[in-house]
Design a protein around this motif. Structure first.
Motif, PDB file in Angstrom:
ATOM      1  N   CYS A  33     103.774  -0.259  44.300  1.00  0.00           N
ATOM      2  CA  CYS A  33     102.925  -0.982  42.872  1.00  0.00           C
ATOM      3  C   CYS A  33     102.715  -2.047  42.063  1.00  0.00           C
ATOM      4  CB  CYS A  33     102.595   0.225  42.068  1.00  0.00           C
ATOM      5  SG  CYS A  33     102.338   1.606  43.083  1.00  0.00           S
ATOM      6  N   GLY A  34     101.371  -2.383  41.805  1.00  0.00           N
ATOM      7  CA  GLY A  34     101.391  -3.656  40.895  1.00  0.00           C
ATOM      8  C   GLY A  34     100.263  -4.152  40.651  1.00  0.00           C
ATOM      9  N   ASP A  35     100.224  -5.553  40.404  1.00  0.00           N
ATOM     10  CA  ASP A  35      99.176  -6.364  40.169  1.00  0.00           C
ATOM     11  C   ASP A  35      98.863  -6.600  41.543  1.00  0.00           C
ATOM     12  OD1 ASP A  35     100.115  -9.133  40.665  1.00  0.00           O
ATOM     13  OD2 ASP A  35     100.861  -8.744  37.866  1.00  0.00           O
ATOM     14  N   SER A  36      97.321  -7.018  41.627  1.00  0.00           N
ATOM     15  CA  SER A  36      96.497  -7.539  42.799  1.00  0.00           C
ATOM     16  C   SER A  36      97.019  -8.854  43.085  1.00  0.00           C
ATOM     17  CB  SER A  36      95.390  -7.993  42.905  1.00  0.00           C
ATOM     18  OG  SER A  36      95.639  -9.125  42.087  1.00  0.00           O
ATOM     19  N   LEU A  37      97.618 -10.090  43.117  1.00  0.00           N
ATOM     20  CA  LEU A  37      98.317 -10.673  43.212  1.00  0.00           C
ATOM     21  C   LEU A  37      99.841 -11.172  44.224  1.00  0.00           C
ATOM     22  CD1 LEU A  37      97.322 -14.053  44.377  1.00  0.00           C
ATOM     23  CD2 LEU A  37      99.076 -15.003  41.276  1.00  0.00           C
ATOM     24  N   GLU A  38     100.653 -10.122  42.995  1.00  0.00           N
ATOM     25  CA  GLU A  38     101.719  -9.952  43.468  1.00  0.00           C
ATOM     26  C   GLU A  38     102.109  -9.152  44.632  1.00  0.00           C
ATOM     27  OE1 GLU A  38     104.856  -7.964  41.341  1.00  0.00           O
ATOM     28  OE2 GLU A  38     102.739  -6.254  40.032  1.00  0.00           O
ATOM     29  N   LEU A  39     101.452  -8.347  44.463  1.00  0.00           N
ATOM     30  CA  LEU A  39     101.023  -7.228  46.041  1.00  0.00           C
ATOM     31  C   LEU A  39     101.284  -7.972  47.360  1.00  0.00           C
ATOM     32  CD1 LEU A  39      99.012  -3.682  44.378  1.00  0.00           C
ATOM     33  CD2 LEU A  39     101.455  -3.924  44.923  1.00  0.00           C
ATOM     34  N   SER A  40      99.593  -8.716  47.130  1.00  0.00           N
ATOM     35  CA  SER A  40      99.649  -9.807  48.084  1.00  0.00           C
ATOM     36  C   SER A  40     100.898 -10.676  48.665  1.00  0.00           C
ATOM     37  CB  SER A  40      98.218 -10.342  47.881  1.00  0.00           C
ATOM     38  OG  SER A  40      96.775 -10.200  47.630  1.00  0.00           O
ATOM     39  N   ILE A  41     101.374 -11.168  47.221  1.00  0.00           N
ATOM     40  CA  ILE A  41     102.561 -11.778  48.079  1.00  0.00           C
ATOM     41  C   ILE A  41     103.924 -11.308  49.036  1.00  0.00           C
ATOM     42  CG2 ILE A  41     103.883 -13.308  47.199  1.00  0.00           C
ATOM     43  CD1 ILE A  41     102.493 -13.901  44.894  1.00  0.00           C
ATOM     44  N   LYS A  42     103.828 -10.106  48.083  1.00  0.00           N
ATOM     45  CA  LYS A  42     105.025  -8.985  48.921  1.00  0.00           C
ATOM     46  C   LYS A  42     104.470  -8.950  50.417  1.00  0.00           C
ATOM     47  CE  LYS A  42     106.382  -7.406  44.549  1.00  0.00           C
ATOM     48  NZ  LYS A  42     106.975  -6.493  43.599  1.00  0.00           N
ATOM     49  N   ALA A  43     103.107  -8.193  50.112  1.00  0.00           N
ATOM     50  CA  ALA A  43     102.390  -8.055  51.903  1.00  0.00           C
ATOM     51  C   ALA A  43     103.028  -9.315  52.598  1.00  0.00           C
ATOM     52  CB  ALA A  43     101.272  -7.526  51.475  1.00  0.00           C
ATOM     53  N   ALA A  44     102.456 -10.074  52.502  1.00  0.00           N
ATOM     54  CA  ALA A  44     102.397 -11.189  53.267  1.00  0.00           C
ATOM     55  C   ALA A  44     103.976 -11.328  53.703  1.00  0.00           C
ATOM     56  CB  ALA A  44     101.907 -12.630  52.325  1.00  0.00           C
ATOM     57  N   LYS A  45     105.109 -10.951  53.229  1.00  0.00           N
ATOM     58  CA  LYS A  45     106.168 -11.953  53.180  1.00  0.00           C
ATOM     59  C   LYS A  45     106.887  -9.526  54.081  1.00  0.00           C
ATOM     60  CE  LYS A  45     107.263 -14.306  49.009  1.00  0.00           C
ATOM     61  NZ  LYS A  45     107.948 -14.084  48.394  1.00  0.00           N
ATOM     62  N   THR A  46     106.122  -9.509  54.129  1.00  0.00           N
ATOM     63  CA  THR A  46     106.854  -7.986  55.259  1.00  0.00           C
ATOM     64  C   THR A  46     106.556  -8.227  57.118  1.00  0.00           C
ATOM     65  OG1 THR A  46     104.244  -6.667  55.509  1.00  0.00           O
ATOM     66  CG2 THR A  46     105.623  -6.724  52.729  1.00  0.00           C
ATOM     67  N   SER A  47     106.704  -7.360  57.411  1.00  0.00           N
ATOM     68  CA  SER A  47     106.660  -6.872  58.851  1.00  0.00           C
ATOM     69  C   SER A  47     105.284  -5.812  59.358  1.00  0.00           C
ATOM     70  CB  SER A  47     107.570  -7.554  59.514  1.00  0.00           C
ATOM     71  OG  SER A  47     108.713  -5.687  59.486  1.00  0.00           O
ATOM     72  N   ALA A  48     104.447  -5.682  58.513  1.00  0.00           N
ATOM     73  CA  ALA A  48     103.500  -4.703  58.877  1.00  0.00           C
ATOM     74  C   ALA A  48     102.988  -6.073  59.551  1.00  0.00           C
ATOM     75  CB  ALA A  48     102.471  -4.022  57.377  1.00  0.00           C
ATOM     76  N   ASP A  49     101.764  -4.496  59.921  1.00  0.00           N
ATOM     77  CA  ASP A  49     101.032  -5.094  60.896  1.00  0.00           C
ATOM     78  C   ASP A  49      99.652  -4.872  60.579  1.00  0.00           C
ATOM     79  OD1 ASP A  49     102.142  -6.104  63.214  1.00  0.00           O
ATOM     80  OD2 ASP A  49     102.122  -4.276  64.379  1.00  0.00           O
ATOM     81  N   ILE A  50      99.534  -3.580  59.515  1.00  0.00           N
ATOM     82  CA  ILE A  50      98.293  -3.652  58.475  1.00  0.00           C
ATOM     83  C   ILE A  50      98.992  -3.306  57.458  1.00  0.00           C
ATOM     84  CG2 ILE A  50      96.392  -1.709  58.499  1.00  0.00           C
ATOM     85  CD1 ILE A  50      97.437  -1.188  61.333  1.00  0.00           C
ATOM     86  N   ILE A  51      97.727  -3.924  56.532  1.00  0.00           N
ATOM     87  CA  ILE A  51      98.057  -4.014  55.227  1.00  0.00           C
ATOM     88  C   ILE A  51      97.172  -2.570  54.663  1.00  0.00           C
ATOM     89  CG2 ILE A  51      97.169  -4.680  52.556  1.00  0.00           C
ATOM     90  CD1 ILE A  51      98.632  -7.515  54.396  1.00  0.00           C
ATOM     91  N   VAL A  52      96.561  -1.442  53.909  1.00  0.00           N
ATOM     92  CA  VAL A  52      95.924  -0.726  53.554  1.00  0.00           C
ATOM     93  C   VAL A  52      96.109  -0.592  51.654  1.00  0.00           C
ATOM     94  CG1 VAL A  52      95.275   1.902  52.640  1.00  0.00           C
ATOM     95  CG2 VAL A  52      96.135   1.001  54.894  1.00  0.00           C
ATOM     96  N   PHE A  53      94.945  -1.873  51.434  1.00  0.00           N
ATOM     97  CA  PHE A  53      94.889  -2.291  49.869  1.00  0.00           C
ATOM     98  C   PHE A  53      94.312  -0.924  49.216  1.00  0.00           C
ATOM     99  CE2 PHE A  53      95.858  -6.211  47.633  1.00  0.00           C
ATOM    100  CZ  PHE A  53      95.843  -5.741  46.595  1.00  0.00           C
ATOM    101  N   CYS A  54      95.043  -0.431  47.952  1.00  0.00           N
ATOM    102  CA  CYS A  54      93.803   0.211  47.543  1.00  0.00           C
ATOM    103  C   CYS A  54      94.191  -0.062  46.460  1.00  0.00           C
ATOM    104  CB  CYS A  54      94.696   1.779  47.316  1.00  0.00           C
ATOM    105  SG  CYS A  54      94.165   2.696  49.136  1.00  0.00           S
TER     106      CYS A  54
END
Length: 297
Positions: A33-54
Motif C-alpha cells: 500500500c502507498g501512493d501511486s508512484l512509490e507503488l509503481s517503483i516498488k512493483a518494477a523491482k519485484t519478480s511478479a509477472d502480473i501487477i494488479v493495481f487497485c
C-alpha cells in the motif's frame, strides 16, 4: 473471497498494489500500500509477472510505463481521475509553444499521453525539488493549479498554471477547517498540497499522503485533522494505533477510488481482464519524463 484472491495471486505470480485512498478491505488484501508512484517503483523491482493495481487509470498506466515486461491490470477500468482528464496532449503542446517552449512539469496524476509530451514529472512530495532543479527561469506546471501555486511559494522561478484541480481537495473550505478545529481543538491540521492556497495557509504541516503517515509517526502530537481524501484515515490509523485522526470534511471522498471491489480483483486475476497497455512510442517518451524525476532523488 480474500483467500481465493490470495491463492489466485500466488498461482499466477501476481502482486496486488493498493493506493492509500482505497477501501479498507482492498488495502488489507494488498501486498503493498502507498501512493501511486512509490507503488509503481516498488512493483518494477519485484519478480511478479502480473501487477494488479487497485487505484485509478493513470496509476495503472504509470506502472505499465515503468514495467513494460509485466502485465498490468486495473480491476475496474471505470476508475478514472477527473483531474487527469483536465489536460490533453494537444492542448498542452499548444500552450507550451505559446509560452516559448518553456519546460513542462507534469504531476504524476496525469495520463501517459500527457506525460509523453512533458519534460519531467513530479509528485506532491517532490514538486519543490523538481521545480528548483530546472535551469529555466519559467516553467509550465500541469494539471494541478493548487500544487503549482504551492510550489510557487517555494521558488524564485515563475510558474505558469494550468487550470486543473482535484475536485475533492479543491472543494475543502476554510469554514470546513475551522469547524473541524472547533470539534478537535488539540489536533494538528495536516493538508495535502492539492488543497487551495487558503487551506494550505491554515495548515500546521503540508504533506503528501505517505508524508502524512510518516509525519504522524514522528510527531509527539496525539490528534490530527487530515486534509485529504478520507480513505487515508484507515492506513494512517493502522500505522499509528495510539493516535487519533479526524477528517477535515466528510465530503472529501473520491468515488473513483471506491469503485474497485474484491470481486473485481478476483475476476481480473481469473480472466486477466482490465489490462492496461501504453503504446510503445508514448511509453518511451513518458518514461523519459518519469525517469528524470526519479533520477533527482
Amino acid at each position: 473471497m480474500k483467500q481465493i484472491i490470495r491463492d489466485l495471486a500466488r498461482r499466477k505470480n501476481a502482486i496486488i498494489l493498493a493506493h492509500n485512498y482505497q477501501p479498507p478491505q482492498i488495502q488489507d488484501i494488498a501486498d503493498l500500500c502507498g501512493d501511486s508512484l512509490e507503488l509503481s517503483i516498488k512493483a518494477a523491482k519485484t519478480s511478479a509477472d502480473i501487477i494488479v493495481f487497485c487505484g485509478v487509470h493513470f496509476m495503472a498506466e504509470t506502472a505499465a510505463i515503468l514495467c513494460p515486461d509485466k502485465t498490468v491490470l486495473l480491476p475496474n477500468p471505470d476508475s478514472g481521475c477527473p483531474m487527469a482528464d483536465m489536460v490533453d496532449p494537444a492542448g498542452l503542446t499548444a500552450r507550451k509553444k505559446a509560452l516559448g517552449n518553456i519546460p513542462v512539469i507534469t504531476y504524476v496524476n496525469s495520463s501517459a499521453a500527457v506525460k509523453a509530451v512533458s519534460d519531467i514529472c513530479c509528485t506532491s512530495a517532490n514538486v519543490i525539488d523538481v521545480v528548483n532543479a530546472q535551469s529555466a527561469d519559467e516553467v509550465l506546471m500541469t494539471p494541478d493549479k493548487n500544487l503549482a501555486q504551492y510550489a510557487a511559494g517555494h521558488t524564485d522561478k515563475k510558474i505558469h498554471l494550468w487550470d486543473g484541480f482535484c475536485p475533492f481537495h479543491n472543494n475543502l473550505t476554510p469554514e470546513d477547517v475551522t469547524a473541524a478545529r472547533q470539534q478537535h481543538p488539540e489536533a494538528l491540521f495536516m493538508a495535502h498540497p492539492e488543497c487551495p492556497p487558503e487551506i494550505l495557509a491554515l495548515a500546521d504541516t503540508i504533506q503528501s499522503t505517505s508524508g502524512m503517515i510518516r509525519y504522524a509517526q514522528n510527531s509527539a502530537h496525539r490528534q490530527f485533522i487530515i486534509g485529504t481524501e478520507v480513505g487515508l484515515l484507515y492506513p494512517i490509523s493502522k500505522a499509528n494505533p495510539y493516535k487519533q485522526f479526524f477528517p477535515a470534511s466528510e465530503k472529501m471522498l473520491c468515488k473513483d477510488m471506491k469503485k474497485i471491489g474484491l470481486k473485481d480483483i478476483k475476476n481480473s486475476l481469473e480472466t486477466l481482464s482490465g489490462e492496461i497497455r501504453v503504446p510503445e512510442d508514448i511509453r518511451k517518451n513518458a518514461l523519459g519524463a518519469v525517469q528524470k524525476m526519479i533520477d533527482l532523488a
